[in-house]
Write a protein that holds these residues in place. Structure first.
Motif, mmCIF file in Angstrom:
data_model
loop_
_atom_site.group_PDB
_atom_site.id
_atom_site.type_symbol
_atom_site.label_atom_id
_atom_site.label_comp_id
_atom_site.label_asym_id
_atom_site.label_seq_id
_atom_site.Cartn_x
_atom_site.Cartn_y
_atom_site.Cartn_z
ATOM 1 N N UNK A 118 0.823 -1.206 0.000
ATOM 2 C CA UNK A 118 0.000 0.000 0.000
ATOM 3 C C UNK A 118 0.861 1.262 0.000
ATOM 4 N N UNK A 119 1.606 1.408 -1.104
ATOM 5 C CA UNK A 119 2.540 2.531 -1.272
ATOM 6 C C UNK A 119 1.837 3.886 -1.137
ATOM 7 N N UNK A 120 2.604 4.871 -0.671
ATOM 8 C CA UNK A 120 2.081 6.243 -0.657
ATOM 9 C C UNK A 120 1.794 6.712 -2.082
ATOM 10 N N UNK A 121 2.719 6.404 -2.980
ATOM 11 C CA UNK A 121 2.512 6.750 -4.389
ATOM 12 C C UNK A 121 2.648 5.489 -5.215
ATOM 13 N N UNK A 122 1.550 4.768 -5.366
ATOM 14 C CA UNK A 122 1.624 3.419 -5.951
ATOM 15 C C UNK A 122 1.965 3.448 -7.435
ATOM 16 N N UNK A 123 2.920 2.594 -7.807
ATOM 17 C CA UNK A 123 3.281 2.479 -9.219
ATOM 18 C C UNK A 123 2.153 1.830 -10.009
ATOM 19 N N UNK A 124 1.416 0.929 -9.366
ATOM 20 C CA UNK A 124 0.298 0.284 -10.060
ATOM 21 C C UNK A 124 -0.724 1.325 -10.480
ATOM 22 N N UNK A 153 -0.449 -3.967 -16.897
ATOM 23 C CA UNK A 153 0.623 -2.982 -16.706
ATOM 24 C C UNK A 153 1.037 -2.900 -15.245
ATOM 25 N N UNK A 154 0.034 -2.967 -14.348
ATOM 26 C CA UNK A 154 0.326 -2.818 -12.919
ATOM 27 C C UNK A 154 1.212 -3.949 -12.411
ATOM 28 N N UNK A 155 1.053 -5.140 -13.005
ATOM 29 C CA UNK A 155 1.889 -6.267 -12.577
ATOM 30 C C UNK A 155 3.352 -5.999 -12.885
ATOM 31 N N UNK A 156 3.571 -5.315 -14.007
ATOM 32 C CA UNK A 156 4.950 -4.991 -14.390
ATOM 33 C C UNK A 156 5.448 -3.805 -13.572
ATOM 34 N N UNK A 157 4.548 -2.860 -13.295
ATOM 35 C CA UNK A 157 4.955 -1.635 -12.606
ATOM 36 C C UNK A 157 5.274 -1.885 -11.137
ATOM 37 N N UNK A 158 4.553 -2.786 -10.493
ATOM 38 C CA UNK A 158 4.688 -2.956 -9.039
ATOM 39 C C UNK A 158 6.107 -3.400 -8.669
ATOM 40 N N UNK A 159 6.791 -2.616 -7.837
ATOM 41 C CA UNK A 159 8.157 -2.990 -7.450
ATOM 42 C C UNK A 159 8.203 -4.209 -6.531
ATOM 43 N N UNK A 160 7.046 -4.614 -5.985
ATOM 44 C CA UNK A 160 7.019 -5.750 -5.060
ATOM 45 C C UNK A 160 6.369 -6.994 -5.678
ATOM 46 N N UNK A 161 6.021 -6.922 -6.943
ATOM 47 C CA UNK A 161 5.430 -8.065 -7.674
ATOM 48 C C UNK A 161 4.173 -8.589 -6.972
ATOM 49 N N UNK A 234 11.204 4.838 3.416
ATOM 50 C CA UNK A 234 11.566 5.705 2.291
ATOM 51 C C UNK A 234 11.439 4.977 0.948
ATOM 52 N N UNK A 235 11.499 3.653 0.957
ATOM 53 C CA UNK A 235 11.518 2.904 -0.296
ATOM 54 C C UNK A 235 10.340 3.306 -1.188
ATOM 55 N N UNK A 236 10.618 3.473 -2.433
ATOM 56 C CA UNK A 236 9.653 3.912 -3.460
ATOM 57 C C UNK A 236 8.693 5.000 -2.947
ATOM 58 N N UNK A 237 9.232 5.934 -2.193
ATOM 59 C CA UNK A 237 8.435 7.062 -1.727
ATOM 60 C C UNK A 237 7.661 6.769 -0.452
ATOM 61 N N UNK A 258 15.752 -0.871 -4.428
ATOM 62 C CA UNK A 258 14.679 0.012 -4.885
ATOM 63 C C UNK A 258 15.046 1.472 -4.624
ATOM 64 N N UNK A 259 14.603 2.362 -5.517
ATOM 65 C CA UNK A 259 14.899 3.783 -5.302
ATOM 66 C C UNK A 259 14.121 4.328 -4.107
ATOM 67 N N UNK A 260 14.628 5.426 -3.554
ATOM 68 C CA UNK A 260 13.929 6.058 -2.441
ATOM 69 C C UNK A 260 12.750 6.890 -2.951
ATOM 70 N N UNK A 261 12.783 7.190 -4.226
ATOM 71 C CA UNK A 261 11.719 8.038 -4.788
ATOM 72 C C UNK A 261 10.636 7.169 -5.411
ATOM 73 N N UNK A 262 9.424 7.705 -5.499
ATOM 74 C CA UNK A 262 8.339 6.933 -6.113
ATOM 75 C C UNK A 262 8.674 6.542 -7.549
ATOM 76 N N UNK A 263 8.116 5.407 -7.966
ATOM 77 C CA UNK A 263 8.365 4.907 -9.314
ATOM 78 C C UNK A 263 7.961 5.947 -10.368
ATOM 79 N N UNK A 264 6.924 6.720 -10.072
ATOM 80 C CA UNK A 264 6.446 7.717 -11.038
ATOM 81 C C UNK A 264 7.536 8.709 -11.384
#
Lengths: 312, 173
Positions: A118-124, A153-161, A234-237, A258-264
């Motif tokens: 449940x990311x703050x800024x979800x890549x999905x 697309x969300x399956x590919x975008x999600x950094x946690x699979x 901090x991970x992915x935002x 993983x980057x500290x910034x959101x995937x977006x």
């Protein structure tokens, strides 16, 4: 079927595109500076407490009315399962699973519960072109499977699979994932079923900002026990679910690159110039073309035919 | 057996059915057995042999922190609590809330100035304490070593008579 038809989708895209052109700067600024809803709920997961009893898996299955598992939830042979060279992962029939990891220098194995973070800024969410996903003020990342077109697309975008796909569904395959028990619990202020079921309180439910303080206090009080890192702070935002561990996180299967910034952030610069490309470039290059070819249309044609002749 | 009393916890109804016998070792009254039935929908009630654990342990404070007047085993707690006085609240459930996750409790969180803002709930206090110590002394640590499943428990875990039928699914997928 209430799925989006092609015509409705194209109309929506056109309208969305037009709206985007009007507000590119705002969009670009907003991304990356959002730190989650202030009152958003979260879960602190303390891996040092987990004994791998799988009660959370059973609770999730019951709460979400998921299909019968292939093995009982008190069958611990699942920890030895390897699928396509990997440990178990979330599926359309199991929104959370527990895996066992053998950690160096300790006799005790480490158990880790896996579910949507449940990311703050979800890549999905940002990858979804039909806006099926939503981050609610309560902190859940939910989705509307009625508008899901199954693009994955969300399956590919999600950094946690995490998002899984109901491949077995012939007529209406859609994405399936943990929704923080939003419909049945979270929106009423209640903790998700897995949290409530846990005998060891591996998971502590509360406001994300309060839990973050508690996480750091636990490290401070037990510096010899914990790795000095809160995975998910901090991970992915920043994620709504975050972790404490007594072993290095990479040994428990976490992606520590993983980057500290959101995937977006990877694409927002590019996305911000898309409207410019769409509006200015056609006019600009048409202008260049007209200027460059002014009064030379015959010459150009001649050159072209000349090239062609040479080529043959 | 003298019926000492039962403590009903609002919400989960944790019942301490106990027989209090004056036993010499700490010149203190304590229950011989405690029936814990807060998970009674999934498991048979657990009868905790308190007397056996009193005999097995060197100091009540190993489980009861600083509340029994027998000193303090944990150095960290000893920074504030000297543990020389028996407190009014001794039972687990007196401090470890059975339902800290209720919406009411979540909206009235422990104030910032309270030091103990990270107490495990009652269920976790039991399990963390029991399993934590049992690992060290080779006591039982498996779920069913203490908890016998009820029929509802078997259904919940899809085990026993509710176990998935092997033939229904292609295994080895």
């Amino acid at each position: 079927m209430s799925k989006i038809t092609r015509r409705r989708f194209l109309a929506g895209s056109a309208a969305g595109g037009a709206a985007l052109m009007l507000t590119p700067a705002q969009k670009a600024l907003a991304a990356g500076s959002f730190e989650g809803f202030p009152e958003g709920m979260g879960v602190l997961v303390d891996l040092t407490r987990c004994v791998g009893c799988r009660t959370c898996e059973a609770a999730c299955n019951e709460e979400q009315h998921l299909p019968e598992p292939s093995k009982p939830f008190d069958d611990f042979s699942v920890f030895d399962e390897i699928h396509h060279g990997q440990k178990r992962r979330t599926t359309d029939k199991a929104y959370t699973i527990v895996n066992r990891y053998d950690v160096k220098d300790t006799e005790e194995p480490l158990y880790r519960k896996i579910q949507c973070n449940h990311c703050n800024e979800p890549a999905c969410l940002t990858s979804c072109f039909v806006n099926a996903y939503k981050k609610t003020p309560e902190g859940a990342v939910i989705y509307n499977s009625k508008v899901c077109v199954g693009c994955r697309n969300c399956m590919i975008a999600c950094p946690f699979h995490i998002p899984a796909y109901s491949y077995h569904s012939v007529l209406n395959p859609v994405i399936k994932k943990c929704i923080f028990c939003y419909d049945t619990r979270l929106k009423e202020g209640k903790p998700p079923a897995c949290v409530e079921s846990c005998p060891q309180q591996v998971m502590t439910f509360g406001k994300r900002k309060d839990l973050m303080k508690i996480a750091h206090e636990r490290i401070k009080k037990n510096p010899d026990t914990y790795v000095n890192h809160v995975y998910g702070e901090k991970e992915v935002g920043g994620t709504g679910w975050f972790y404490l561990s007594n072993a290095p996180f990479e040994e428990a299967g976490f992606d520590t690159d993983l980057p500290k910034k959101p995937i977006i952030d990877n694409v927002k610069d590019f996305l911000a110039i898309v409207p410019m490309v769409l509006t200015i470039w056609p006019a600009l290059f048409t202008g260049f073309h007209l200027l460059a070819t002014k009064g030379k249309s015959h010459g150009h044609g001649d050159d072209h035919s000349h090239d062609e002749q040479e080529g043959h | 057996m003298v019926h000492a009393g039962k403590q009903l916890m609002t919400g989960l109804g944790v019942i301490l059915l106990s027989a209090v016998l004056a036993v010499g070792c700490y010149a203190m009254d304590y229950p011989e057995e405690i029936e814990i039935d807060s998970l009674v929908n999934l498991y048979e009630a657990v009868v905790f042999d308190h007397a056996m654990h009193v005999d097995a342990t060197e100091n009540c404070s190993e489980c009861h922190h600083h509340t029994t007047g027998t000193g303090v085993a944990n150095e960290y707690c000893a920074k504030c609590h000297n543990g020389n006085e028996e407190m009014d609240l001794v039972a687990c459930v007196d401090c470890h809330s059975a339902d800290p996750l209720s919406p009411e409790n979540l909206h009235n969180p422990t104030p910032d100035f309270v030091y103990h803002n990270d107490q495990p709930n009652l269920k976790a206090a039991y399990h963390l304490n029991c399993i934590g110590c049992h690992k060290e002394v080779d006591g039982p640590t498996g779920c069913e070593d203490c908890h016998a499943k009820t029929e509802a428990g078997d259904k919940f875990y899809h085990s026993g008579e509710f176990a998935p039928k092997e033939s229904a699914h292609s295994s080895g997928h």
